[in-house]
Design a protein around this motif. Structure first.
Motif, PDB file in Angstrom:
ATOM      1  N   MET A  39       0.853  -1.207   0.000  1.00 48.44           N
ATOM      2  CA  MET A  39       0.000   0.000   0.000  1.00 48.44           C
ATOM      3  C   MET A  39       0.883   1.250   0.000  1.00 48.44           C
ATOM      4  O   MET A  39       1.982   1.243   0.573  1.00 48.44           O
ATOM      5  N   GLY A  40       0.370   2.285  -0.652  1.00 45.84           N
ATOM      6  CA  GLY A  40       1.150   3.507  -0.814  1.00 45.84           C
ATOM      7  C   GLY A  40       1.377   4.271   0.473  1.00 45.84           C
ATOM      8  O   GLY A  40       2.354   5.006   0.616  1.00 45.84           O
ATOM      9  N   SER A  41       0.466   4.076   1.426  1.00 49.02           N
ATOM     10  CA  SER A  41       0.562   4.788   2.703  1.00 49.02           C
ATOM     11  C   SER A  41      -0.165   3.971   3.769  1.00 49.02           C
ATOM     12  O   SER A  41      -1.107   3.227   3.443  1.00 49.02           O
ATOM     13  N   ASP A  42       0.235   4.158   5.034  1.00 53.75           N
ATOM     14  CA  ASP A  42      -0.498   3.452   6.091  1.00 53.75           C
ATOM     15  C   ASP A  42      -1.924   3.984   6.215  1.00 53.75           C
ATOM     16  O   ASP A  42      -2.791   3.329   6.800  1.00 53.75           O
ATOM     17  N   SER A  43      -2.201   5.143   5.616  1.00 47.13           N
ATOM     18  CA  SER A  43      -3.579   5.655   5.643  1.00 47.13           C
ATOM     19  C   SER A  43      -4.508   4.798   4.769  1.00 47.13           C
ATOM     20  O   SER A  43      -5.725   4.928   4.854  1.00 47.13           O
ATOM     21  N   ASP A  44      -3.929   3.922   3.931  1.00 45.95           N
ATOM     22  CA  ASP A  44      -4.740   3.020   3.098  1.00 45.95           C
ATOM     23  C   ASP A  44      -5.177   1.765   3.863  1.00 45.95           C
ATOM     24  O   ASP A  44      -6.011   0.998   3.372  1.00 45.95           O
ATOM     25  N   LEU A  45      -4.602   1.553   5.045  1.00 45.41           N
ATOM     26  CA  LEU A  45      -4.814   0.295   5.771  1.00 45.41           C
ATOM     27  C   LEU A  45      -6.278  -0.060   6.071  1.00 45.41           C
ATOM     28  O   LEU A  45      -6.657  -1.224   5.940  1.00 45.41           O
TER      29      LEU A  45
ATOM     30  N   HIS B  96       6.125   7.045  -5.306  1.00 53.98           N
ATOM     31  CA  HIS B  96       6.672   8.406  -5.316  1.00 53.98           C
ATOM     32  C   HIS B  96       7.639   8.653  -4.170  1.00 53.98           C
ATOM     33  O   HIS B  96       8.669   9.305  -4.346  1.00 53.98           O
ATOM     34  N   ARG B  97       7.287   8.137  -2.970  1.00 54.52           N
ATOM     35  CA  ARG B  97       8.079   8.468  -1.783  1.00 54.52           C
ATOM     36  C   ARG B  97       9.219   7.471  -1.551  1.00 54.52           C
ATOM     37  O   ARG B  97      10.228   7.836  -0.942  1.00 54.52           O
ATOM     38  N   THR B  98       9.037   6.221  -1.978  1.00 53.54           N
ATOM     39  CA  THR B  98      10.118   5.213  -1.837  1.00 53.54           C
ATOM     40  C   THR B  98      10.242   4.424  -3.156  1.00 53.54           C
ATOM     41  O   THR B  98      10.053   3.199  -3.176  1.00 53.54           O
TER      42      THR B  98
ATOM     43  N   ALA C  20      -3.342   2.041  -3.789  1.00 58.88           N
ATOM     44  CA  ALA C  20      -2.878   3.423  -3.680  1.00 58.88           C
ATOM     45  C   ALA C  20      -3.996   4.382  -4.056  1.00 58.88           C
ATOM     46  O   ALA C  20      -4.893   4.034  -4.834  1.00 58.88           O
ATOM     47  N   GLY C  21      -3.907   5.570  -3.490  1.00 60.53           N
ATOM     48  CA  GLY C  21      -4.892   6.596  -3.797  1.00 60.53           C
ATOM     49  C   GLY C  21      -4.265   7.768  -4.525  1.00 60.53           C
ATOM     50  O   GLY C  21      -3.076   7.772  -4.828  1.00 60.53           O
ATOM     51  N   LYS C  22      -5.092   8.756  -4.816  1.00 59.94           N
ATOM     52  CA  LYS C  22      -4.669   9.995  -5.514  1.00 59.94           C
ATOM     53  C   LYS C  22      -4.038   9.668  -6.882  1.00 59.94           C
ATOM     54  O   LYS C  22      -4.592   8.877  -7.623  1.00 59.94           O
ATOM     55  N   ALA C  23      -2.864  10.245  -7.204  1.00 61.03           N
ATOM     56  CA  ALA C  23      -2.194   9.925  -8.475  1.00 61.03           C
ATOM     57  C   ALA C  23      -1.502   8.580  -8.286  1.00 61.03           C
ATOM     58  O   ALA C  23      -0.311   8.497  -8.019  1.00 61.03           O
TER      59      ALA C  23
ATOM     60  N   PRO D 138      -7.502   0.716  -6.417  1.00 72.23           N
ATOM     61  CA  PRO D 138      -7.574   2.175  -6.253  1.00 72.23           C
ATOM     62  C   PRO D 138      -8.261   2.530  -4.931  1.00 72.23           C
ATOM     63  O   PRO D 138      -9.306   1.975  -4.606  1.00 72.23           O
ATOM     64  N   ILE D 139      -7.659   3.448  -4.185  1.00 75.42           N
ATOM     65  CA  ILE D 139      -8.180   3.815  -2.867  1.00 75.42           C
ATOM     66  C   ILE D 139      -8.846   5.193  -2.932  1.00 75.42           C
ATOM     67  O   ILE D 139      -8.319   6.125  -3.540  1.00 75.42           O
ATOM     68  N   LYS D 140      -9.999   5.259  -2.247  1.00 78.23           N
ATOM     69  CA  LYS D 140     -10.737   6.533  -2.199  1.00 78.23           C
ATOM     70  C   LYS D 140     -10.125   7.396  -1.096  1.00 78.23           C
ATOM     71  O   LYS D 140     -10.592   7.397   0.037  1.00 78.23           O
ATOM     72  N   SER D 141      -9.031   8.111  -1.412  1.00 76.04           N
ATOM     73  CA  SER D 141      -8.378   8.876  -0.343  1.00 76.04           C
ATOM     74  C   SER D 141      -8.240  10.353  -0.700  1.00 76.04           C
ATOM     75  O   SER D 141      -7.441  11.064  -0.120  1.00 76.04           O
ATOM     76  N   SER D 142      -9.042  10.792  -1.668  1.00 78.96           N
ATOM     77  CA  SER D 142      -8.835  12.165  -2.135  1.00 78.96           C
ATOM     78  C   SER D 142     -10.142  12.919  -2.272  1.00 78.96           C
ATOM     79  O   SER D 142     -11.228  12.356  -2.111  1.00 78.96           O
TER      80      SER D 142
HETATM   81  C1  RP5 Z   1      -1.159   7.739  -1.899  1.00 78.67           C
HETATM   82  O1  RP5 Z   1      -1.543   8.964  -1.384  1.00 78.67           O
HETATM   83  C2  RP5 Z   1      -1.433   6.739  -0.812  1.00 78.67           C
HETATM   84  O2  RP5 Z   1      -1.671   5.477  -1.363  1.00 78.67           O
HETATM   85  C3  RP5 Z   1      -2.632   7.294  -0.108  1.00 78.67           C
HETATM   86  O3  RP5 Z   1      -3.835   6.747  -0.608  1.00 78.67           O
HETATM   87  C4  RP5 Z   1      -2.580   8.778  -0.458  1.00 78.67           C
HETATM   88  C5  RP5 Z   1      -2.397   9.669   0.735  1.00 78.67           C
HETATM   89  O4  RP5 Z   1      -1.241   9.290   1.448  1.00 78.67           O
HETATM   90  P1  RP5 Z   1      -0.900   9.976   2.846  1.00 78.67           P
HETATM   91  O5  RP5 Z   1      -0.668  11.421   2.559  1.00 78.67           O
HETATM   92  O6  RP5 Z   1      -2.096   9.730   3.736  1.00 78.67           O
HETATM   93  O7  RP5 Z   1       0.331   9.275   3.363  1.00 78.67           O
HETATM   94  O8  RP5 Z   1       0.181   7.728  -2.266  1.00 78.67           O
END
Ligand code: RP5
Length: 164
Positions: A10-16, A41-43, A66-69, A88-92
């Motif tokens: 997952m792109g971020s722990d916020s996706d958990l 992007h980050r790693t 992952a979410g966003k781009a 695809p994660i609904k994080s935006s």
């Molecule tokens: C993406 O950006 C991640 O997969 C996540 O869904 C989103 C936001 O990431 P955080 O800013 O919460 O770390 O890369």
């Protein structure tokens, strides 16, 4: 034949909160899972190196959430010929449509099998079905799951008929 593992990246722990539904489903099916936070992007180095060694490390499929781009699934897929499932994660502010399009619209040559926005259960089931091509026990467990699902729906219909 040795049971292949599924990597859940997952792109971020916020996706958990979404991703853990996939982990739970895979575990219920008895599939070994390894979970990591890695970002295209980050790693980027960690993500590409993981994908390059995934086959030799015993994985049979990769779920990339992952979410966003959302470029994670595409970047992992660029570095392995293992099947990559994009989640695809609904994080935006765009409700995940950005992540859906970024994940699904891959150029020819590098496929990513993309499930619905936040479609964690189907990502897990698709990974399981891929492993089940070579694993008769797992195929049987998937058949049983389908039968239980059918029974549950028929039961709901029965209840509905008696309540109307
Ligand atoms: C993406 O950006 C991640 O997969 C996540 O869904 C989103 C936001 O990431 P955080 O800013 O919460 O770390 O890369």
């Amino acid at each position: 034949m040795e049971q292949k593992k599924v990597a859940v990246i997952m792109g971020s722990d916020s996706d958990l909160p979404v991703v853990e539904k996939a982990i739970k489903q895979l575990r219920e099916l008895g599939i070994p899972v390894e979970t990591h936070v890695m970002s295209a992007h980050r790693t980027p180095e960690a993500a590409s190196s993981f994908a390059r060694s995934a086959r030799s490390n015993g994985f049979g499929a990769i779920i990339a959430a992952a979410g966003k781009a959302a470029h994670l699934a595409g970047v992992l897929a660029a570095h392995t010929t293992l099947p990559v499932i994009g989640l695809p994660i609904k994080s935006s502010t765009l409700d995940g449509l950005d992540a859906l399009l970024s994940t699904v619209q891959m150029p020819g040559g590098i496929p990513v099998a993309t499930v619905a926005i936040d479609g964690a259960q189907n990502a897990a089931l698709l990974a399981a079905q891929i492993l089940a091509v070579q694993n008769a026990d797992l195929a049987l467990r998937l058949d049983q799951m389908r039968e239980e699902m059918t029974k549950a729906v028929l039961e709901k219909d029965k209840k509905l008929q008696s309540s109307l």
